[in-house]
Design a protein around this motif. Structure first.
Motif, mmCIF file in Angstrom:
data_model
loop_
_atom_site.group_PDB
_atom_site.id
_atom_site.type_symbol
_atom_site.label_atom_id
_atom_site.label_comp_id
_atom_site.label_asym_id
_atom_site.label_seq_id
_atom_site.Cartn_x
_atom_site.Cartn_y
_atom_site.Cartn_z
ATOM 1 N N ARG A 171 2.546 1.596 -3.405
ATOM 2 C CA ARG A 171 1.558 1.989 -4.404
ATOM 3 C C ARG A 171 1.232 3.473 -4.300
ATOM 4 N NH1 ARG A 171 -2.900 -0.254 -2.660
ATOM 5 N NH2 ARG A 171 -2.093 -2.370 -2.945
ATOM 6 N N GLN A 172 1.147 3.975 -3.060
ATOM 7 C CA GLN A 172 0.860 5.391 -2.865
ATOM 8 C C GLN A 172 1.996 6.268 -3.372
ATOM 9 O OE1 GLN A 172 -2.043 6.922 -1.758
ATOM 10 N NE2 GLN A 172 -0.907 8.668 -2.590
ATOM 11 N N ALA A 215 1.856 6.251 -7.099
ATOM 12 C CA ALA A 215 0.665 6.922 -7.620
ATOM 13 C C ALA A 215 0.902 8.418 -7.784
ATOM 14 C CB ALA A 215 -0.523 6.678 -6.683
ATOM 15 N N ASP A 216 1.886 8.948 -7.069
ATOM 16 C CA ASP A 216 2.194 10.380 -7.149
ATOM 17 C C ASP A 216 3.092 10.722 -8.331
ATOM 18 O OD1 ASP A 216 0.658 10.893 -4.914
ATOM 19 O OD2 ASP A 216 2.337 10.691 -3.522
ATOM 20 N N GLN A 219 0.830 -1.203 0.000
ATOM 21 C CA GLN A 219 0.000 0.000 0.000
ATOM 22 C C GLN A 219 0.867 1.258 0.000
ATOM 23 O OE1 GLN A 219 -2.374 -0.798 3.511
ATOM 24 N NE2 GLN A 219 -4.114 -1.512 2.279
ATOM 25 N N GLY A 220 1.937 1.225 0.804
ATOM 26 C CA GLY A 220 2.824 2.369 0.862
ATOM 27 C C GLY A 220 3.539 2.612 -0.450
#
Length: 211
Positions: free
Chosen positions: A18-19, A22-23, A15-16
């Motif tokens: 991916r975040q 995503a930026d 999740q980290g």
């Protein structure tokens, strides 16, 4: 766009990552998995610009998966991720065909730089790794017996060298004593050591433990 396969057995890590990605405007996670078997299946079925591969993977550890990926898709760029000390695993990763090695303590900018580097066919070496890698890769120990140890065998090897008993190791690694004893037997066979003292002496001789 740089298409990434992300392989890590911890959901919170995925999740980290991916975040972070995503930026960016040019990097996208198109698939993810939490074990080595699924990582291999994904590489066989799809094309990725970069595979982000954690070393500590269940079922098959990351180094084993790396070897299989390079055997089946030699041109597939793989960026290894790890929480382990660079001195122990970075050199092994590069020898096995990784295009880069990054410690999970690295920042977001370094991660994105590494992905872009290996996606274009380059080799990513993190700041501070260059001299250590040059020394490790230049040493004749590249084919030393401990290089044949799996990740789990190497963990047991380190703990034996540090003086821990089979029972202690079983508790620390959440394994049964019988399993640890099996790993110990493999370590003895691969290193040529006769006993735990021999394993410790081997580790010191090859500078694998701090004195």
């Amino acid at each position: 766009m740089i298409n990434v396969l992300m392989c890590d057995d911890h959901l919170i890590v995925r999740q980290g990552l991916r975040q972070i990605l995503a930026d960016t405007e040019d990097i996208v996670v198109t698939a993810e998995c939490d074990n080595g078997a699924d990582a291999l299946r994904a590489v066989r079925e799809h094309r990725f610009d970069v595979v982000l591969l954690d070393i500590a993977m269940p079922q098959r550890d990351g180094l084993d998966v790396l070897v299989q990926i390079k055997r089946e898709a030699a041109r597939q760029p793989v960026l290894m991720l790890s929480t382990y000390p660079d001195k122990q695993y970075a050199g092994r990763s590069f020898r096995l065909g990784a295009a880069g090695y990054l410690n999970k303590r690295a920042g977001a900018d370094l991660l994105t730089s590494a992905i872009r580097k290996v996606a274009t066919g380059g080799i990513f070496v993190a700041p501070g790794q260059a001299e250590m890698l040059a020394m490790a890769l230049a040493q004749p120990s590249a084919n030393a017996p401990h290089e044949a140890l799996s990740r789990r065998e190497y963990q047991v090897f380190e703990l034996i060298a540090a003086g821990h008993s089979v029972g202690d190791i079983a508790g620390q690694l959440a394994l049964s004593p019988n399993t640890v004893s099996t790993y110990r037997s493999r370590i003895l066979d691969k290193t040529g050591a006769q006993n735990d003292v021999g394993i410790a002496m081997y580790a010191v001789r090859h500078q694998l433990v701090e004195m």
